[in-house]
Motif scaffolding. Structure first.
Motif, PDB file in Angstrom:
ATOM      1  N   ALA A 116       0.816  -1.251   0.058  1.00  0.00           N
ATOM      2  CA  ALA A 116       0.017   0.007   0.025  1.00  0.00           C
ATOM      3  C   ALA A 116       0.927   1.156  -0.062  1.00  0.00           C
ATOM      4  O   ALA A 116       0.436   2.281  -0.672  1.00  0.00           O
ATOM      5  N   PHE A 117       2.182   1.474   0.711  1.00  0.00           N
ATOM      6  CA  PHE A 117       2.723   2.407   0.726  1.00  0.00           C
ATOM      7  C   PHE A 117       3.241   2.547  -0.576  1.00  0.00           C
ATOM      8  O   PHE A 117       3.899   3.788  -1.084  1.00  0.00           O
ATOM      9  N   VAL A 118       3.684   1.540  -1.376  1.00  0.00           N
ATOM     10  CA  VAL A 118       4.415   1.758  -2.585  1.00  0.00           C
ATOM     11  C   VAL A 118       3.173   2.401  -3.586  1.00  0.00           C
ATOM     12  O   VAL A 118       3.308   3.133  -4.433  1.00  0.00           O
ATOM     13  N   GLY A 119       1.906   1.813  -3.385  1.00  0.00           N
ATOM     14  CA  GLY A 119       0.858   2.376  -4.385  1.00  0.00           C
ATOM     15  C   GLY A 119       0.634   3.884  -3.979  1.00  0.00           C
ATOM     16  O   GLY A 119       0.416   4.697  -4.734  1.00  0.00           O
ATOM     17  N   VAL A 124       0.982   9.535  -5.362  1.00  0.00           N
ATOM     18  CA  VAL A 124       1.603  11.081  -4.813  1.00  0.00           C
ATOM     19  C   VAL A 124       2.585  11.386  -6.119  1.00  0.00           C
ATOM     20  O   VAL A 124       2.830  12.553  -6.417  1.00  0.00           O
ATOM     21  N   SER A 125       3.067  10.507  -6.678  1.00  0.00           N
ATOM     22  CA  SER A 125       3.999  10.947  -8.008  1.00  0.00           C
ATOM     23  C   SER A 125       3.075  11.538  -9.010  1.00  0.00           C
ATOM     24  O   SER A 125       3.372  12.294  -9.799  1.00  0.00           O
ATOM     25  N   ALA A 126       1.947  11.027  -9.240  1.00  0.00           N
ATOM     26  CA  ALA A 126       1.076  11.306 -10.411  1.00  0.00           C
ATOM     27  C   ALA A 126       0.185  12.321  -9.919  1.00  0.00           C
ATOM     28  O   ALA A 126      -0.069  13.475 -10.404  1.00  0.00           O
ATOM     29  N   VAL A 127      -0.178  12.530  -8.502  1.00  0.00           N
ATOM     30  CA  VAL A 127      -0.801  13.898  -8.035  1.00  0.00           C
ATOM     31  C   VAL A 127      -0.286  14.351  -6.631  1.00  0.00           C
ATOM     32  O   VAL A 127      -0.715  13.620  -5.469  1.00  0.00           O
ATOM     33  N   PHE A 301       4.533   4.759 -12.868  1.00  0.00           N
ATOM     34  CA  PHE A 301       5.402   5.618 -12.004  1.00  0.00           C
ATOM     35  C   PHE A 301       6.681   4.927 -11.353  1.00  0.00           C
ATOM     36  O   PHE A 301       7.546   5.586 -11.376  1.00  0.00           O
ATOM     37  N   VAL A 302       6.502   3.877 -10.878  1.00  0.00           N
ATOM     38  CA  VAL A 302       7.604   2.790 -10.508  1.00  0.00           C
ATOM     39  C   VAL A 302       8.583   2.860 -11.426  1.00  0.00           C
ATOM     40  O   VAL A 302       9.842   3.176 -11.414  1.00  0.00           O
ATOM     41  N   LEU A 303       8.118   2.213 -12.669  1.00  0.00           N
ATOM     42  CA  LEU A 303       9.059   2.252 -13.875  1.00  0.00           C
ATOM     43  C   LEU A 303       9.864   3.471 -14.255  1.00  0.00           C
ATOM     44  O   LEU A 303      10.882   3.375 -14.673  1.00  0.00           O
ATOM     45  N   GLU A 488      12.790  11.600   1.689  1.00  0.00           N
ATOM     46  CA  GLU A 488      13.377  12.718   1.396  1.00  0.00           C
ATOM     47  C   GLU A 488      12.999  13.424  -0.107  1.00  0.00           C
ATOM     48  O   GLU A 488      13.827  14.108  -0.669  1.00  0.00           O
ATOM     49  N   ILE A 489      12.018  12.943  -0.499  1.00  0.00           N
ATOM     50  CA  ILE A 489      11.313  13.213  -1.861  1.00  0.00           C
ATOM     51  C   ILE A 489      12.357  12.809  -3.086  1.00  0.00           C
ATOM     52  O   ILE A 489      12.617  13.284  -4.090  1.00  0.00           O
ATOM     53  N   ASP A 490      13.096  11.580  -2.838  1.00  0.00           N
ATOM     54  CA  ASP A 490      13.914  11.290  -3.820  1.00  0.00           C
ATOM     55  C   ASP A 490      13.321  10.169  -4.302  1.00  0.00           C
ATOM     56  O   ASP A 490      13.556   9.087  -4.075  1.00  0.00           O
ATOM     57  N   TYR A 491      12.173  10.408  -5.122  1.00  0.00           N
ATOM     58  CA  TYR A 491      11.198   9.260  -5.816  1.00  0.00           C
ATOM     59  C   TYR A 491      12.216   8.302  -6.800  1.00  0.00           C
ATOM     60  O   TYR A 491      12.002   7.327  -6.695  1.00  0.00           O
ATOM     61  N   ALA A 492      13.075   9.067  -7.475  1.00  0.00           N
ATOM     62  CA  ALA A 492      14.029   8.244  -8.287  1.00  0.00           C
ATOM     63  C   ALA A 492      14.929   7.375  -7.540  1.00  0.00           C
ATOM     64  O   ALA A 492      15.069   6.227  -8.207  1.00  0.00           O
TER      65      ALA A 492
END
Length: 529
Positions: A116-119, A124-127, A301-303, A488-492
């Motif tokens: 769920a936290f990955v979802g 959050v990446s999209a919105v 978004f993960v990919l 840390e907002i380091d989504y990549a």
């Protein structure tokens, strides 16, 4: 000679024979059950230690009322929506002429493979502005509805259509047949799934923290990180534990003694599928939208972030996190199966009120959130065994408490298919008791043990809350590395860890789906009591 023949009959319950003696089994099971009761004992002890007056002051604060309102609103909104999606999706797949229903049956279960936290990270990446109650409801429904869909689809696959045909022949329309005949028979499966969804909502931390929606679990974590297991956080944990136990009690009362089962062992007739006609396109579009939101968007978004961040994520860091998760998963799987075996063995071979109570104790502890179990083990380790504080041993014990029923359920089913008469026959033919036990019982239960161990293993690799509290300094798992980087907002940088967790979870989700279908098939041949 008659002695060997007599030895092949199952002995009466309460008089076990063989290499595993009843006193040893009972003593071991009591120890496991006592350990499983540790979190509940912690909550009670801390409440008594705090004192009634201070407890009331801490529990009756406005902040607690706000958290209670958020948690209750989330639960009463997300759980019915999850039930509606789960039952509706199962009905479309199992009872209609839906195009591609075999593919849809797997796709509807697949979101369970996405933590769920990955979802939440994907959404959050999209919105980026996602926040608040309705965002929490969105995340909860999308990633927890499979907990309803899987058992309901399995139940639908084994329902005898004769009742529906009889109701239709008496003049009931299709919707009336569904509401008055089919739906009541799905009550147990839907209710069980709904309770699982509710318990997950009470325990979830990462998904709601990422969208800045406060629940008891997120507030306890903040309290723990800021004041280190302060009294206020402990009292919040107590309220959360009471909510979890209340849910179990409500589910037990709602379930009652009702059972729906076929009488006889004949083959199930195939139901007449309802033609969707002009609704076919609408049904396809609705399922496509659901799967896209629950599976497609997070994976996209993960990919996407993985493609951007793979170069900046050191392969050694990913390998270290993966190996650490594997190590904890493998050790916990072995310990959990070993701890669950005495409970399952007694429940199957020696059923009585004591053994049933011992087995039930494990479900009470596992129903509590990881944050409560983490706080309990932190307190006990500091006060009783300081050397164990922040050690790998304490973390493994927390995992065992969380996931013990996952191993016990599979072992129970495996032992039920290994009758003691086979073991006694082997001994009658000259095999030593230990050898007969190993060659017959352990061998026949090996597949169930392996399945339970696999479920525990992959649950450990995705566990976040207890790991954040109890992991030794310098420990990096897939879940904690993902959380550290995404915080840390380091989504990549977080994406490769998220992708690895999803890939590891897919086989377990498929295994769970297949097991539920096989269990339904066996259930259709059992006699009603």
């Amino acid at each position: 000679m008659t002695a060997p023949a007599a030895a092949t009959h199952d002995h009466a319950p309460g008089r076990p024979r063989g290499p595993v003696r009843r006193p040893v089994l009972v003593a071991t099971a009591v120890l496991v059950a006592a350990f499983a009761a540790l979190p509940l004992g912690f909550v009670v002890a801390m409440t008594v230690d705090t004192g009634w007056s201070q407890t009331l002051d801490l529990v009756l604060r406005p902040r607690v009322g706000e958290l209670l309102a958020n948690t209750v609103l989330l639960t009463v909104t997300a759980v019915p929506l999850s039930v509606a999606l789960g039952v509706g999706g199962a009905w479309l797949v199992e009872r209609t002429t839906l195009w591609g229903r075999r593919i849809w049956s797997l796709l509807l279960a697949a979101p369970l493979a996405v933590p769920a936290f990955v979802g939440s990270y994907g959404w959050v990446s999209a919105v980026p502005s996602l926040a608040g109650l309705w965002s929490g409801v969105l995340i909860a429904v999308l990633f927890y509805y499979p907990l309803v869909y899987i058992p309901v689809a399995a139940a639908l696959s084994r329902l005898d259509p004769a009742l529906e045909e009889t109701a239709a022949s008496l003049g009931l329309g299709r919707w009336a047949v569904f509401l008055r005949v089919v739906l009541p028979q799905l009550r147990l499966a839907a209710l069980g799934g709904a309770v699982l969804v509710a318990l997950h909502l009470l325990a979830e931390y990462g998904a709601f923290a990422m969208i800045r929606f406060d629940t008891f679990t997120t507030a306890i974590m903040v309290q723990y990180q800021s004041t280190f297991n302060g009294t206020a956080g402990t009292m919040l944990a107590g309220v959360l534990a009471v909510l979890c136990l209340g849910l179990l009690a409500i589910e037990s009362l709602a379930r009652g003694r009702a059972r729906y089962a076929r009488v006889g062992s004949g083959a199930l007739a195939r139901p007449t599928r309802i033609p969707l006609g002009g609704y076919q396109i609408a049904a396809q579009a609705a399922l496509l939208a659901l799967v896209a939101a629950a599976l497609g968007l997070p994976l996209w978004f993960v990919l996407r972030w993985t493609a951007r961040g793979w170069a900046q994520t050191a392969p050694d860091d990913l390998v270290e996190a993966l190996s650490t998760s594997f190590g904890y998963g493998a050790v916990t799987a072995g310990v959990t199966v070993a701890a669950a075996f005495p409970l399952a063995y007694l429940a199957v071979r020696q059923p009585n009120p004591l053994t049933r109570a011992l087995e039930a104790s494990t479900y009470v502890s596992s129903a509590m959130p990881g944050i409560v179990i983490g706080l309990a083990l932190v307190t006990v380790s500091i006060r009783a065994v300081p050397d164990l504080y922040q050690s790998a041993t304490v973390l493994v014990l927390a995992y065992v408490l969380l996931f013990l029923p996952r191993a016990a359920v599979g072992l129970r089913a495996g032992l039920a298919q290994a009758p003691v008469s086979l073991e006694e026959a082997a001994r009658a033919l000259g095999a030593p008791p230990a050898a007969a036990f190993a060659r017959i019982t352990l061998r026949l239960t090996a597949p169930a043990s392996a399945a339970g161990a696999a479920l525990v293993f992959l649950a450990v690799t995705n566990e976040l809350t207890a790991t954040l509290i109890l992991a030794p300094n310098g420990t990096h798992t897939l879940a904690t590395e993902f959380w550290a980087r995404s915080s840390e907002i380091d989504y990549a940088g977080a994406a490769p860890y998220a992708l690895t967790m999803v890939v590891l979870s897919l086989p377990t989700t498929y295994l769970l789906f297949r097991q539920s279908r096989r269990a339904a098939g066996r259930g259709g041949r059992s006699r009603s009591r």
